[in-house]
Motif scaffolding. Structure first.
Motif, PDB file in Angstrom:
ATOM      1  N   ILE A 144       3.745  -5.332  -6.212  1.00  0.00           N
ATOM      2  CA  ILE A 144       2.464  -4.785  -6.667  1.00  0.00           C
ATOM      3  C   ILE A 144       2.075  -3.673  -5.697  1.00  0.00           C
ATOM      4  O   ILE A 144       1.958  -3.908  -4.497  1.00  0.00           O
ATOM      5  CB  ILE A 144       1.356  -5.855  -6.676  1.00  0.00           C
ATOM      6  CG1 ILE A 144       1.704  -6.980  -7.645  1.00  0.00           C
ATOM      7  CG2 ILE A 144       0.014  -5.231  -7.063  1.00  0.00           C
ATOM      8  CD1 ILE A 144       0.678  -8.113  -7.655  1.00  0.00           C
ATOM      9  N   MET A 145       1.884  -2.470  -6.209  1.00  0.00           N
ATOM     10  CA  MET A 145       1.511  -1.345  -5.358  1.00  0.00           C
ATOM     11  C   MET A 145      -0.003  -1.129  -5.442  1.00  0.00           C
ATOM     12  O   MET A 145      -0.593  -1.226  -6.519  1.00  0.00           O
ATOM     13  CB  MET A 145       2.259  -0.074  -5.761  1.00  0.00           C
ATOM     14  CG  MET A 145       3.762  -0.226  -5.721  1.00  0.00           C
ATOM     15  SD  MET A 145       4.678   1.344  -5.751  1.00  0.00           S
ATOM     16  CE  MET A 145       4.555   1.846  -4.036  1.00  0.00           C
ATOM     17  N   GLY A 154      10.367   1.199  -9.446  1.00  0.00           N
ATOM     18  CA  GLY A 154      10.606  -0.215  -9.673  1.00  0.00           C
ATOM     19  C   GLY A 154       9.425  -1.130  -9.422  1.00  0.00           C
ATOM     20  O   GLY A 154       9.597  -2.353  -9.395  1.00  0.00           O
ATOM     21  N   ALA A 155       8.217  -0.585  -9.239  1.00  0.00           N
ATOM     22  CA  ALA A 155       7.040  -1.434  -9.062  1.00  0.00           C
ATOM     23  C   ALA A 155       6.725  -2.176 -10.359  1.00  0.00           C
ATOM     24  O   ALA A 155       6.971  -1.665 -11.453  1.00  0.00           O
ATOM     25  CB  ALA A 155       5.844  -0.592  -8.627  1.00  0.00           C
ATOM     26  N   ASP A 156       6.181  -3.380 -10.238  1.00  0.00           N
ATOM     27  CA  ASP A 156       5.859  -4.186 -11.416  1.00  0.00           C
ATOM     28  C   ASP A 156       4.398  -4.065 -11.822  1.00  0.00           C
ATOM     29  O   ASP A 156       4.070  -4.189 -13.004  1.00  0.00           O
ATOM     30  CB  ASP A 156       6.175  -5.658 -11.134  1.00  0.00           C
ATOM     31  CG  ASP A 156       7.646  -5.874 -10.848  1.00  0.00           C
ATOM     32  OD1 ASP A 156       8.437  -5.829 -11.804  1.00  0.00           O
ATOM     33  OD2 ASP A 156       8.003  -6.075  -9.682  1.00  0.00           O
ATOM     34  N   ALA A 170      -1.173 -11.427  -9.002  1.00  0.00           N
ATOM     35  CA  ALA A 170       0.023 -11.880  -8.290  1.00  0.00           C
ATOM     36  C   ALA A 170       0.490 -13.226  -8.830  1.00  0.00           C
ATOM     37  O   ALA A 170       1.687 -13.445  -9.044  1.00  0.00           O
ATOM     38  CB  ALA A 170      -0.267 -11.973  -6.797  1.00  0.00           C
ATOM     39  N   THR A 171      -0.448 -14.118  -9.080  1.00  0.00           N
ATOM     40  CA  THR A 171      -0.115 -15.444  -9.602  1.00  0.00           C
ATOM     41  C   THR A 171       0.488 -15.344 -10.995  1.00  0.00           C
ATOM     42  O   THR A 171       1.489 -16.000 -11.314  1.00  0.00           O
ATOM     43  CB  THR A 171      -1.368 -16.336  -9.635  1.00  0.00           C
ATOM     44  OG1 THR A 171      -1.902 -16.457  -8.303  1.00  0.00           O
ATOM     45  CG2 THR A 171      -1.035 -17.718 -10.161  1.00  0.00           C
ATOM     46  N   ASP A 173       0.853  -1.185   0.000  1.00  0.00           N
ATOM     47  CA  ASP A 173       0.000   0.000   0.000  1.00  0.00           C
ATOM     48  C   ASP A 173       0.893   1.240   0.000  1.00  0.00           C
ATOM     49  O   ASP A 173       2.017   1.217   0.513  1.00  0.00           O
ATOM     50  CB  ASP A 173      -0.904  -0.010   1.239  1.00  0.00           C
ATOM     51  CG  ASP A 173      -1.993   1.047   1.163  1.00  0.00           C
ATOM     52  OD1 ASP A 173      -2.269   1.535   0.052  1.00  0.00           O
ATOM     53  OD2 ASP A 173      -2.546   1.394   2.216  1.00  0.00           O
ATOM     54  N   ILE A 174       0.402   2.332  -0.582  1.00  0.00           N
ATOM     55  CA  ILE A 174       1.216   3.554  -0.653  1.00  0.00           C
ATOM     56  C   ILE A 174       1.030   4.445   0.561  1.00  0.00           C
ATOM     57  O   ILE A 174       1.998   4.851   1.206  1.00  0.00           O
ATOM     58  CB  ILE A 174       0.891   4.342  -1.943  1.00  0.00           C
ATOM     59  CG1 ILE A 174       1.367   3.563  -3.159  1.00  0.00           C
ATOM     60  CG2 ILE A 174       1.564   5.720  -1.911  1.00  0.00           C
ATOM     61  CD1 ILE A 174       1.051   4.231  -4.486  1.00  0.00           C
TER      62      ILE A 174
END
Length: 226
Positions: free
Chosen positions: A77-78, A95-97, A113-114, A53-54
């Protein structure tokens, strides 16, 4: 073997809700209610993915992501309630995906996520051969990238982008086409996401990267500089 996730969310009910969905899919979940605790857990525990979380107390998600990226390429994951494009760009630049906005569906989050982990592990689209461009070598079986024999650490999304660009080597492709192909048609982010990731690829790959990092920018042909 269970995949391990670090879930960083200050809202207890939301955290428990998301945790339940991941556990149902056989994930092992480590929980943190703030950024400081998240970094403590990350230092002591090996995790496969982070959901971050941000907006949090003590240390926000931007700071946590920045600290983690100083030493690790673990997929991130953000998640946030903010929908501004600049926020998404900030996340990708750090650098978040992936970037997910609230209100979110835990089931969709688990699915993303999977999918991200499968790409990281090389179990999706594996073709078992080598791509060679000068000193750049992409081993699609081992899911590794090297330049002049030196291994290059890429995030899952950077790897996906690199693989896409190598498959379309020599072509000039619009940014929206690249965005849809790599991030998916349901992705709602800004086209600048492509520029940011290509810039990172170009930096990591060095001179060899100029052969594949070709895009259209602002309506005209643009090639990454040497």
């Amino acid at each position: 073997m269970k995949r391990r996730i670090l879930l960083v969310e200050d809202d207890m009910l939301m955290r428990e809700f998301i945790t339940d969905y991941f556990k149902k899919e056989q994930w092992e979940v480590y929980e943190a209610e703030n950024g400081r605790l998240a970094l403590e857990i990350f230092e002591k525990t090996s995790v496969d993915l982070i959901v971050l979380d941000i907006m949090m107390p003590e240390m926000d998600g931007w700071s946590v992501c920045r600290r983690i990226r100083e030493k690790s390429d673990v997929p991130i994951i953000m998640i946030t309630a903010r929908v501004e494009d600049d926020d998404q760009m900030m996340g990708f630049e750090l650098g978040a995906d992936e970037y997910v906005t609230k209100p979110l569906s835990p089931r969709v989050l688990v699915a993303r996520a999977t999918a991200l982990m499968k790409r990281k592990e090389g179990t999706v689209g594996r073709e078992g051969d080598l791509l060679i461009y000068g000193d750049l070598l992409v081993n699609r079986m081992a899911h590794t990238v090297s330049v002049a024999g030196n291994t290059i650490n890429l995030s899952p999304k950077e790897y996906d982008l690199l693989l896409f660009l190598t498959k379309h080597y020599g072509k000039v492709l619009p940014r929206d086409y690249i965005l849809n192909a790599v991030w998916g048609y349901d992705y709602s982010g800004d086209l600048r996401t492509v520029d940011t990731h290509i810039k990172k690829l170009r930096s990591k790959l060095g001179d060899e990267g100029r052969y594949i990092c070709t895009v259209i920018r602002a309506g005209y042909k643009f090639e990454m500089e040497a």
